[in-house]
Motif scaffolding. Sequence first.
Motif, mmCIF file in Angstrom:
data_model
loop_
_atom_site.group_PDB
_atom_site.id
_atom_site.type_symbol
_atom_site.label_atom_id
_atom_site.label_comp_id
_atom_site.label_asym_id
_atom_site.label_seq_id
_atom_site.Cartn_x
_atom_site.Cartn_y
_atom_site.Cartn_z
ATOM 1 N N ALA A 174 0.826 -1.213 0.000
ATOM 2 C CA ALA A 174 0.000 0.000 0.000
ATOM 3 C C ALA A 174 0.860 1.263 0.000
ATOM 4 C CB ALA A 174 -0.933 -0.004 1.210
ATOM 5 N N GLU A 175 2.023 1.172 0.653
ATOM 6 C CA GLU A 175 2.925 2.329 0.719
ATOM 7 C C GLU A 175 3.915 2.357 -0.437
ATOM 8 O OE1 GLU A 175 4.573 2.075 4.651
ATOM 9 O OE2 GLU A 175 2.649 2.502 5.609
ATOM 10 N N LYS A 176 3.715 1.440 -1.403
ATOM 11 C CA LYS A 176 4.507 1.357 -2.636
ATOM 12 C C LYS A 176 6.002 1.106 -2.389
ATOM 13 C CE LYS A 176 1.269 4.149 -5.373
ATOM 14 N NZ LYS A 176 0.285 3.113 -5.279
ATOM 15 N N VAL A 177 6.312 0.477 -1.269
ATOM 16 C CA VAL A 177 7.688 0.040 -1.025
ATOM 17 C C VAL A 177 7.963 -1.208 -1.851
ATOM 18 C CG1 VAL A 177 9.340 -0.753 0.728
ATOM 19 C CG2 VAL A 177 7.672 1.028 1.298
ATOM 20 N N ILE A 178 6.925 -2.039 -2.031
ATOM 21 C CA ILE A 178 6.998 -3.223 -2.882
ATOM 22 C C ILE A 178 5.743 -3.298 -3.733
ATOM 23 C CG2 ILE A 178 8.396 -4.544 -1.236
ATOM 24 C CD1 ILE A 178 5.802 -6.124 -0.536
ATOM 25 N N ALA A 179 5.801 -4.104 -4.771
ATOM 26 C CA ALA A 179 4.612 -4.489 -5.537
ATOM 27 C C ALA A 179 4.602 -6.010 -5.569
ATOM 28 C CB ALA A 179 4.663 -3.918 -6.945
ATOM 29 N N ILE A 180 3.415 -6.592 -5.496
ATOM 30 C CA ILE A 180 3.292 -8.051 -5.534
ATOM 31 C C ILE A 180 2.340 -8.420 -6.661
ATOM 32 C CG2 ILE A 180 2.595 -10.135 -4.279
ATOM 33 C CD1 ILE A 180 3.224 -8.694 -1.681
ATOM 34 N N SER A 181 2.799 -9.331 -7.534
ATOM 35 C CA SER A 181 1.940 -9.822 -8.607
ATOM 36 C C SER A 181 2.029 -11.330 -8.649
ATOM 37 C CB SER A 181 2.359 -9.214 -9.948
ATOM 38 O OG SER A 181 3.695 -9.544 -10.244
ATOM 39 N N ALA A 182 0.995 -11.954 -9.165
ATOM 40 C CA ALA A 182 0.944 -13.412 -9.288
ATOM 41 C C ALA A 182 1.256 -14.094 -7.956
ATOM 42 C CB ALA A 182 1.902 -13.899 -10.362
ATOM 43 N N VAL A 183 0.809 -13.509 -6.872
ATOM 44 C CA VAL A 183 0.906 -14.032 -5.505
ATOM 45 C C VAL A 183 2.330 -14.039 -4.953
ATOM 46 C CG1 VAL A 183 0.330 -15.924 -3.933
ATOM 47 C CG2 VAL A 183 -1.166 -15.431 -5.861
ATOM 48 N N THR A 184 3.297 -14.506 -5.747
ATOM 49 C CA THR A 184 4.646 -14.694 -5.195
ATOM 50 C C THR A 184 5.725 -13.830 -5.843
ATOM 51 O OG1 THR A 184 5.061 -16.544 -6.701
ATOM 52 C CG2 THR A 184 4.157 -17.079 -4.520
ATOM 53 N N GLN A 185 5.395 -13.092 -6.896
ATOM 54 C CA GLN A 185 6.418 -12.251 -7.523
ATOM 55 C C GLN A 185 6.470 -10.897 -6.827
ATOM 56 O OE1 GLN A 185 7.074 -12.343 -11.732
ATOM 57 N NE2 GLN A 185 7.457 -10.133 -11.797
ATOM 58 N N VAL A 186 7.650 -10.539 -6.342
ATOM 59 C CA VAL A 186 7.831 -9.292 -5.599
ATOM 60 C C VAL A 186 8.722 -8.358 -6.413
ATOM 61 C CG1 VAL A 186 8.688 -8.242 -3.463
ATOM 62 C CG2 VAL A 186 7.607 -10.507 -3.402
ATOM 63 N N ASP A 187 8.281 -7.119 -6.535
ATOM 64 C CA ASP A 187 9.047 -6.077 -7.215
ATOM 65 C C ASP A 187 9.418 -5.035 -6.169
ATOM 66 O OD1 ASP A 187 10.121 -4.131 -8.806
ATOM 67 O OD2 ASP A 187 8.319 -3.749 -9.979
ATOM 68 N N VAL A 188 10.713 -4.832 -5.982
ATOM 69 C CA VAL A 188 11.214 -3.794 -5.075
ATOM 70 C C VAL A 188 11.775 -2.682 -5.956
ATOM 71 C CG1 VAL A 188 12.796 -3.253 -3.185
ATOM 72 C CG2 VAL A 188 11.820 -5.549 -3.377
ATOM 73 N N PRO A 189 11.008 -1.603 -6.188
ATOM 74 C CA PRO A 189 11.481 -0.564 -7.102
ATOM 75 C C PRO A 189 12.677 0.223 -6.578
ATOM 76 C CG PRO A 189 9.374 0.039 -6.130
ATOM 77 C CD PRO A 189 9.645 -1.366 -5.719
ATOM 78 N N ASP A 190 12.801 0.334 -5.257
ATOM 79 C CA ASP A 190 13.894 1.101 -4.664
ATOM 80 C C ASP A 190 14.430 0.328 -3.462
ATOM 81 O OD1 ASP A 190 15.592 2.893 -3.396
ATOM 82 O OD2 ASP A 190 14.305 4.629 -3.736
ATOM 83 N N LEU A 191 15.561 -0.360 -3.667
ATOM 84 C CA LEU A 191 16.130 -1.216 -2.631
ATOM 85 C C LEU A 191 16.504 -0.422 -1.384
ATOM 86 C CD1 LEU A 191 16.653 -4.263 -2.554
ATOM 87 C CD2 LEU A 191 18.989 -3.805 -3.312
ATOM 88 N N GLU A 192 16.984 0.789 -1.571
ATOM 89 C CA GLU A 192 17.397 1.610 -0.429
ATOM 90 C C GLU A 192 16.186 1.984 0.436
ATOM 91 O OE1 GLU A 192 19.731 3.778 2.246
ATOM 92 O OE2 GLU A 192 20.156 2.156 0.840
ATOM 93 N N ARG A 193 15.055 2.218 -0.202
ATOM 94 C CA ARG A 193 13.843 2.538 0.561
ATOM 95 C C ARG A 193 13.417 1.339 1.404
ATOM 96 N NH1 ARG A 193 7.869 3.965 -1.694
ATOM 97 N NH2 ARG A 193 7.042 4.799 0.251
ATOM 98 N N LEU A 194 13.521 0.141 0.842
ATOM 99 C CA LEU A 194 13.208 -1.075 1.605
ATOM 100 C C LEU A 194 14.204 -1.242 2.754
ATOM 101 C CD1 LEU A 194 11.629 -3.718 2.055
ATOM 102 C CD2 LEU A 194 13.172 -4.798 0.394
ATOM 103 N N ARG A 195 15.482 -0.994 2.486
ATOM 104 C CA ARG A 195 16.500 -1.147 3.520
ATOM 105 C C ARG A 195 16.199 -0.260 4.734
ATOM 106 N NH1 ARG A 195 20.641 1.058 5.775
ATOM 107 N NH2 ARG A 195 20.445 2.959 4.519
ATOM 108 N N LYS A 196 15.728 0.948 4.467
ATOM 109 C CA LYS A 196 15.419 1.876 5.572
ATOM 110 C C LYS A 196 14.266 1.383 6.428
ATOM 111 C CE LYS A 196 17.277 5.998 3.347
ATOM 112 N NZ LYS A 196 16.981 7.288 2.681
ATOM 113 N N ARG A 197 13.425 0.505 5.884
ATOM 114 C CA ARG A 197 12.321 -0.073 6.665
ATOM 115 C C ARG A 197 12.785 -1.218 7.550
ATOM 116 N NH1 ARG A 197 7.065 1.270 5.328
ATOM 117 N NH2 ARG A 197 7.090 3.207 4.113
ATOM 118 N N CYS A 198 14.035 -1.621 7.412
ATOM 119 C CA CYS A 198 14.542 -2.771 8.169
ATOM 120 C C CYS A 198 14.928 -2.423 9.612
ATOM 121 C CB CYS A 198 15.744 -3.389 7.457
ATOM 122 S SG CYS A 198 15.369 -4.049 5.830
ATOM 123 N N GLY A 199 14.896 -1.148 9.956
ATOM 124 C CA GLY A 199 15.254 -0.738 11.314
ATOM 125 C C GLY A 199 16.743 -0.710 11.515
#
Length: 199
Positions: A174-199
Amino acid sequence: MGAATIDRKAAAADGMPVESYANVMRGVVKLTKVLEDGRQQIVGLQFAPDFLGRLFTPDSAVTAEAASDVDLCRVSKSGLERLIAANPKLERRLMEQTLRELDEAREWMVTLGRKTAAEKVASFLYLIATHLDPSADSEQKGRKFILPLTRGDVADFLGLTIETVSRQLSRLRAEKVIAISAVTQVDVPDLERLRKRCG
């Protein structure tokens, strides 16, 4: 040495005699421990080009099972131990992997013991995104991958419920950190943004 493709059945079982070792050439292998009452805990994941097996021990300490389609390059126990004795560079490479896995295990203890559910799920996705394709360009901003574990396995690995994992994945989507399609395919458009969510 011999190549092998394994399906999702166990490649090695806890307590089974060690007869060969392998390098993961493609895919993800999950390492599990099973308690006497049948409860299972995923204790690690191995990716290409990780070495699979523990040297100089008679029996396997974990169950190794394919989490996705996996290609392995196998070598007999006696053959590899002869190679190591004759090749200090190989021994050093295997020692470096062992030390890296020890560092990663310590980091994962922090993830499991101190991070919030949101940080745990983000950390898991970041782990997969950065390990699944060893040939990926380190400068590449985003990554796409097939999630190798079921949501039940992810929950087991993170010490969360399936509902909590699903809720956190939905929140990241919902926050567009990832996109999920076909149940198991994950798209991370910005790896650094995801990394910052790791704490």
